[in-house]
Design a protein around this motif. Structure first.
Motif, short mmCIF file in Angstrom:
data_model
loop_
_atom_site.label_atom_id
_atom_site.label_comp_id
_atom_site.label_asym_id
_atom_site.label_seq_id
_atom_site.Cartn_x
_atom_site.Cartn_y
_atom_site.Cartn_z
N SER A 175 31.00 61.75 12.36
CA SER A 175 30.99 62.33 11.04
C SER A 175 30.32 61.49 9.85
N GLY A 176 29.77 60.39 10.43
CA GLY A 176 29.01 59.31 9.58
C GLY A 176 30.16 58.06 9.10
N ARG A 177 31.25 58.41 9.28
CA ARG A 177 32.34 57.34 9.02
C ARG A 177 32.23 56.20 9.85
N PRO A 178 32.00 55.00 9.20
CA PRO A 178 32.01 53.57 10.14
C PRO A 178 33.47 53.48 10.69
N TYR A 179 33.62 52.98 11.89
CA TYR A 179 34.87 52.47 12.30
C TYR A 179 35.47 51.36 11.77
N ARG A 180 36.66 51.24 11.26
CA ARG A 180 37.48 50.28 10.79
C ARG A 180 38.17 49.45 11.76
N TRP A 181 37.88 48.08 12.15
CA TRP A 181 38.49 47.24 13.31
C TRP A 181 40.03 47.13 12.83
N GLN A 182 40.70 47.46 13.97
CA GLN A 182 42.09 47.42 13.77
C GLN A 182 42.73 46.01 14.38
N PHE A 183 43.47 45.74 13.64
CA PHE A 183 44.14 44.33 13.75
C PHE A 183 45.85 44.51 13.48
N GLY A 191 50.26 46.38 11.23
CA GLY A 191 48.80 46.46 11.45
C GLY A 191 48.05 46.59 10.25
N PHE A 192 46.63 46.38 10.17
CA PHE A 192 45.65 46.45 8.95
C PHE A 192 44.48 46.62 9.59
N GLU A 193 43.32 47.06 8.70
CA GLU A 193 42.20 47.38 9.17
C GLU A 193 40.97 46.36 8.34
N VAL A 194 39.93 46.22 8.91
CA VAL A 194 38.70 45.27 8.36
C VAL A 194 37.71 46.11 8.40
N GLN A 195 37.06 46.18 7.39
CA GLN A 195 35.72 46.83 7.66
C GLN A 195 34.70 46.04 7.41
N VAL A 196 34.11 45.72 8.66
CA VAL A 196 33.10 44.78 8.93
C VAL A 196 31.70 45.29 8.56
N GLU A 197 30.68 44.06 8.56
CA GLU A 197 29.38 44.32 8.16
C GLU A 197 28.44 43.42 9.21
N GLY A 198 27.21 44.22 9.42
CA GLY A 198 26.20 43.53 10.16
C GLY A 198 24.93 44.26 10.17
N ALA A 199 24.14 43.77 10.98
CA ALA A 199 22.78 44.53 11.08
C ALA A 199 22.59 45.58 12.24
N PHE A 200 23.55 45.87 12.91
CA PHE A 200 23.18 46.85 13.82
C PHE A 200 24.52 47.72 13.97
N THR A 201 24.12 48.99 14.02
CA THR A 201 25.15 50.24 14.02
C THR A 201 24.87 51.11 15.32
N ALA A 202 25.75 51.55 15.86
CA ALA A 202 25.42 52.60 16.96
C ALA A 202 26.76 53.51 17.25
N ASN A 203 26.46 54.56 17.67
CA ASN A 203 27.46 55.63 17.99
C ASN A 203 27.99 55.66 19.52
N ASP A 205 42.14 37.27 19.97
CA ASP A 205 43.08 38.07 20.95
C ASP A 205 44.53 38.19 20.37
N GLY A 206 45.10 37.24 19.70
CA GLY A 206 46.39 37.21 19.26
C GLY A 206 46.41 38.25 18.01
N TRP A 207 45.27 38.58 17.62
CA TRP A 207 45.43 39.29 16.45
C TRP A 207 45.26 41.04 16.52
N LEU A 208 44.76 41.26 17.81
CA LEU A 208 44.62 42.57 18.40
C LEU A 208 45.69 43.59 18.72
N PRO A 209 45.74 44.83 18.45
CA PRO A 209 47.13 45.68 18.62
C PRO A 209 47.27 45.79 20.09
N PRO A 210 48.65 46.08 20.44
CA PRO A 210 48.93 46.36 21.98
C PRO A 210 47.95 47.73 22.48
#
Length: 302
Positions: free
Chosen positions: A201-209, A217-229, A266-271
């Motif tokens: 859809s074009g939407r970036p995945y927000r990392w789940q913690f 639970g909460f989400e983080v929109q990360v930034e970086g130089a490489f994106t893939a599908n 590891d301690g911040w990741l969802p079950p």
């Protein structure tokens, strides 16, 4: 004449009488009374506006128009009977094609072993697995079933758990972590290069913690130089030292075991979350699809 269209039962009645040259014999073959058969023939002739059978007290024979109709109709009815027989056979014996839509990594982790077992047990079956991260409408897309995490299921679907629950990990190459340091909290991801997954859809995945203290639970929109599908591409980029990747643990397991990447946060990741096979209806499933459902259920029951 109202219309050239005629109900199939009237056409079947005509063909039976024309071939048997007898109302009584045709009625016995069709399981109806001769009077009901005669009524159907009169209705058909009235609808078409032409006589199809010449009848006397002793004999029945097609007219010229009836003979022409029978010549075309008889093979068509034979094709219909053959098609109905094949449909009935498909309802009784596992055969044919099952089309499934699934995300790539989940398909590889939980579906591939089941597909192999299914095709070995049912050699007349075929499976088409379409790996796609998009949230596909399986009915509109012509699929028999889909595979999704519970939060992404289409409403009104029958859902069956498939395989072991799947969890995610954040990984980075040892060299990258040595140079940039390990993040201790998700907030520290802001100073890291992160590898992004983009949905169709074009939407970036927000990392789940989740908060370690209360599991919120909460989400983080990360930034970086490489994106893939594709998560496999993100894992490869992480191994090459391009940054941190958020991928399914089953995908990262070989690289973790080999020491090509290390897990962080590891301690911040969802079950772990359950993956489900879902499909539109419980009623009148073909034998092949029912055999597939039975295998999924048996595997889930352990």
């Amino acid at each position: 004449m109202d219309s050239p269209d005629a109900p199939l039962n009237e056409l079947q009645a005509f063909a039976a009488v024309a071939q048997a040259r007898s109302f009584r014999q045709a009625a016995a073959r069709l399981g109806v009374s001769p009077s009901a058969l005669s009524h159907s023939l009169r209705g058909l002739e009235s609808r078409l506006g032409v006589r199809l059978l010449n009848r006397t007290t002793r004999s029945v024979a097609p007219t010229e128009a009836g003979a022409r109709l029978l010549a075309t109709l008889a093979p068509a009815l034979a094709d219909i009977r053959r098609a109905l027989g094949e449909a009935l056979e498909a309802a009784r014996q596992p055969q044919g094609l099952i089309r499934i839509s699934a995300p790539r990594t989940a398909a590889q982790a939980v579906l591939s072993p089941l597909v192999a077992r299914f095709l070995q047990a049912h050699p007349r079956m075929a499976v088409e697995l379409v790996a796609d991260e998009a949230l596909v409408d399986i009915v509109a897309g012509g699929f028999d079933a889909g595979l999704r995490f519970g939060e992404s299921l289409q409403p009104g679907m029958v859902a069956l758990p498939v395989g072991a629950p799947q969890r995610f990990v954040v990984v980075g190459a040892p060299g990258y972590l040595a140079a940039q340091g390990e993040p201790r909290t998700p907030a520290e991801l802001a100073r890291h290069r992160c590898l992004n997954l983009r949905f169709p859809s074009g939407r970036p995945y927000r990392w789940q913690f989740v908060q370690p203290q209360d599991g919120r639970g909460f989400e983080v929109q990360v930034e970086g130089a490489f994106t893939a599908n594709d998560q496999a591409l993100l894992l490869r980029a992480a191994q090459d030292g391009l940054g941190l990747a958020y991928v399914q643990a089953s995908l990262a397991a070989p690289a973790l075991a080999a020491g090509h990447v290390r897990a962080v946060l590891d301690g911040w990741l969802p079950p772990a979350e359950q993956v489900y096979l879902y499909y539109p209806s419980r009623r009148l499933q073909p034998a092949g699809f029912q055999a597939w459902i039975d295998l999924v259920r048996a595997d889930a029951a352990g």
